[in-house]
Write a protein that holds these residues in place. Structure first.
Motif, mmCIF file in Angstrom:
data_model
loop_
_atom_site.group_PDB
_atom_site.id
_atom_site.type_symbol
_atom_site.label_atom_id
_atom_site.label_comp_id
_atom_site.label_asym_id
_atom_site.label_seq_id
_atom_site.Cartn_x
_atom_site.Cartn_y
_atom_site.Cartn_z
ATOM 1 N N GLU A 222 0.868 -1.096 -0.103
ATOM 2 C CA GLU A 222 -0.015 0.105 0.092
ATOM 3 C C GLU A 222 0.846 1.325 0.038
ATOM 4 N N ILE A 223 0.608 2.040 -0.977
ATOM 5 C CA ILE A 223 1.380 3.267 -0.938
ATOM 6 C C ILE A 223 0.477 4.460 -1.072
ATOM 7 N N LYS A 224 0.754 5.939 -0.923
ATOM 8 C CA LYS A 224 0.224 6.954 -0.894
ATOM 9 C C LYS A 224 0.519 7.924 -1.819
ATOM 10 N N LEU A 225 0.008 8.693 -2.698
ATOM 11 C CA LEU A 225 0.521 9.559 -3.724
ATOM 12 C C LEU A 225 -0.364 10.528 -3.554
ATOM 13 N N ASN A 226 0.308 11.831 -3.876
ATOM 14 C CA ASN A 226 -0.498 13.330 -3.915
ATOM 15 C C ASN A 226 -0.885 13.745 -5.212
ATOM 16 N N VAL A 227 -2.208 13.863 -5.621
ATOM 17 C CA VAL A 227 -2.421 13.696 -6.968
ATOM 18 C C VAL A 227 -3.290 15.264 -7.318
ATOM 19 N N PRO A 228 -3.092 15.964 -7.978
ATOM 20 C CA PRO A 228 -3.822 17.329 -8.241
ATOM 21 C C PRO A 228 -5.489 17.062 -8.601
ATOM 22 N N VAL A 229 -6.279 17.911 -8.267
ATOM 23 C CA VAL A 229 -7.448 17.826 -8.392
ATOM 24 C C VAL A 229 -8.004 18.652 -9.685
ATOM 25 N N THR A 230 -8.766 17.978 -10.548
ATOM 26 C CA THR A 230 -9.181 18.634 -11.824
ATOM 27 C C THR A 230 -10.687 19.133 -11.982
ATOM 28 N N ALA A 231 -11.143 19.770 -12.830
ATOM 29 C CA ALA A 231 -12.584 19.996 -12.592
ATOM 30 C C ALA A 231 -12.803 19.490 -14.020
ATOM 31 N N ILE A 232 -14.153 18.783 -14.211
ATOM 32 C CA ILE A 232 -14.764 18.268 -15.505
ATOM 33 C C ILE A 232 -16.138 18.840 -15.787
ATOM 34 N N ASN A 233 -16.497 18.835 -16.713
ATOM 35 C CA ASN A 233 -17.883 19.353 -17.164
ATOM 36 C C ASN A 233 -18.239 20.730 -16.736
ATOM 37 N N LEU A 234 -17.133 21.567 -17.091
ATOM 38 C CA LEU A 234 -17.319 23.129 -16.872
ATOM 39 C C LEU A 234 -17.966 23.767 -17.870
ATOM 40 N N PRO A 235 -18.782 24.663 -17.773
ATOM 41 C CA PRO A 235 -19.383 25.688 -18.731
ATOM 42 C C PRO A 235 -18.372 26.410 -19.127
ATOM 43 N N PRO A 236 -18.646 26.818 -20.415
ATOM 44 C CA PRO A 236 -17.592 27.922 -21.211
ATOM 45 C C PRO A 236 -17.657 29.142 -20.131
ATOM 46 N N GLN A 237 -16.221 29.670 -20.133
ATOM 47 C CA GLN A 237 -16.172 30.857 -19.345
ATOM 48 C C GLN A 237 -16.119 30.728 -18.004
ATOM 49 N N MET A 238 -15.946 29.607 -17.450
ATOM 50 C CA MET A 238 -16.007 29.424 -15.832
ATOM 51 C C MET A 238 -15.076 28.579 -15.661
ATOM 52 N N LEU A 239 -14.061 29.165 -14.468
ATOM 53 C CA LEU A 239 -12.932 28.526 -13.683
ATOM 54 C C LEU A 239 -13.389 27.952 -12.385
ATOM 55 N N LEU A 240 -12.959 26.805 -12.183
ATOM 56 C CA LEU A 240 -13.470 26.089 -10.749
ATOM 57 C C LEU A 240 -12.033 25.893 -10.045
ATOM 58 N N LYS A 241 -11.642 26.368 -8.853
ATOM 59 C CA LYS A 241 -10.527 25.987 -8.129
ATOM 60 C C LYS A 241 -11.078 25.300 -6.933
ATOM 61 N N THR A 242 -10.365 24.325 -6.454
ATOM 62 C CA THR A 242 -10.644 23.454 -5.203
ATOM 63 C C THR A 242 -9.571 23.678 -4.362
ATOM 64 N N PHE A 243 -9.911 23.778 -2.976
ATOM 65 C CA PHE A 243 -9.063 23.747 -2.008
ATOM 66 C C PHE A 243 -9.366 22.531 -0.819
ATOM 67 N N PRO A 244 -8.144 21.711 -0.810
ATOM 68 C CA PRO A 244 -6.927 21.892 -1.544
ATOM 69 C C PRO A 244 -7.108 21.507 -3.097
ATOM 70 N N GLY A 245 -5.709 22.030 -3.543
ATOM 71 C CA GLY A 245 -5.881 21.568 -5.101
ATOM 72 C C GLY A 245 -5.237 20.381 -5.181
ATOM 73 N N ARG A 246 -4.640 19.556 -4.293
ATOM 74 C CA ARG A 246 -4.101 18.094 -4.330
ATOM 75 C C ARG A 246 -4.637 17.655 -3.138
ATOM 76 N N VAL A 247 -4.815 16.227 -3.398
ATOM 77 C CA VAL A 247 -5.412 15.271 -2.325
ATOM 78 C C VAL A 247 -4.499 14.068 -2.429
ATOM 79 N N ASP A 248 -4.614 13.206 -1.161
ATOM 80 C CA ASP A 248 -3.910 12.050 -1.025
ATOM 81 C C ASP A 248 -4.760 10.837 -1.858
#
Length: 313
Positions: A222-248
């Motif tokens: 068993e190992i652990k990785l820190n992976v960035p979070v992305t957003a899918i199905n975003l409408p045009p002209q929209m940005l979405l940021k998550t906090f945190p930006g990376r999760v284990d």
């Protein structure tokens, strides 16, 4: 000692021997029933014919006869091999059948006049053949392979992976693969190779009768990785940021493959379509969208994240 081997003793011994001989003769003159094994052989097979399933090697014939005759059949004067000519029993469907009545007629000439044939016991009295038709098909392992706790089966390989099948053309048209016998390879903690017999196909013959099945096993880690979070199905002209930006992400993987893992091989995402069901104060759930095939299991240490939405011009 002289008294032990006196004249009376030899008279008694002679009487005992004569009584035993008389008993044996009387017993052997009685009528009994017994199973006698008779060998069969298909003969005069043309050179261009391949027998794909032969007649049984032997049949059991239940007979009734005098005891002395049965002793002869069973132990001394065995019944000769019964030769059955190919052309006499072959038909146009690449299948030959020996009628039990025909075999019984032949056997009557092999036993004595006092013998009665009661029955003939055989798994089958037919054979299949081919005029040379053959094809190559995949060979598939039909058993199951399991590993012990803290191990897992990485792969199951079969060698060879294909076989040549000989049968009539009509039979070949229905055969798309050959399967092994359902032999299970269970609770292994290291890679093993086992010889497994091939399954029987009625009327067909394969160029091999068994194959090597190799079960490749690895220890789980068993190992652990820190992976960035992305957003899918975003409408045009929209940005979405998550906090945190990376999760284990924790993963269960074979020890031999653990060194290959990289964060970019995983896709962890939030789905913008979930915004319609949540208030701005709610968190967004995380999803594991993709992972390497050799990873057995992956799970997140965080199930939801905070977010902000920005509009682009």
């Amino acid at each position: 000692m002289k008294r032990l081997f006196s004249k009376d003793f030899f008279v008694f011994l002679n009487f005992l021997v004569m009584s035993a001989v008389f008993w044996v003769l009387t017993t052997l003159n009685e009528t009994y029933e017994a199973d006698v094994e008779v060998r069969l052989e298909l003969v005069e097979v043309p050179k261009n014919i391949v027998i794909t399933e032969d007649l049984p090697d032997t049949v059991k014939v239940m007979v009734r006869d005098k005891g002395y005759a049965l002793v002869k059949y069973l132990y001394f004067d065995k019944i000769p091999v019964v030769h059955l000519p190919f052309q006499l029993y072959a038909n146009q469907q690449s299948h030959g059948v020996v009628a039990p009545s025909d075999l019984q007629k032949i056997l009557r000439t092999r036993f004595g006049e006092t013998c009665s044939i009661l029955s003939i016991k055989a798994d089958h009295l037919d054979f299949y053949y081919s005029h040379g038709s053959r094809k190559k098909v995949p060979l598939i392992y039909s058993g199951t392979a399991t590993a012990m706790t803290n191990f897992y089966v990485m792969n199951v390989k079969i060698d060879p992976d294909s076989v040549e099948v000989m049968a009539s053309q009509s039979a070949l048209d229905t055969i798309n693969a050959v399967y092994t016998e359902p032999v299970d390879i269970e609770n292994v903690d290291k890679s093993v190779t086992k010889i497994v017999p091939l399954g029987r196909i009625l009327g067909a013959k394969t160029n091999i009768s068994q194959a090597n099945v190799r079960v490749v096993v690895d220890r789980l880690t068993e190992i652990k990785l820190n992976v960035p979070v992305t957003a899918i199905n975003l409408p045009p002209q929209m940005l979405l940021k998550t906090f945190p930006g990376r999760v284990d992400v924790k993963v269960s993987v074979g020890a031999s493959m653990a060194g290959r893992l990289r964060p970019e091989q995983f896709t962890i995402a939030v789905n913008a379509e979930d915004l319609a069901e949540r208030s701005p104060k709610d968190k967004l759930p995380l999803y594991i969208m993709s992972k390497p095939e050799y990873v057995l299991k992956a799970w997140l240490t965080t199930s939801e994240v905070d977010y902000v939405i920005e509009r682009t011009k």
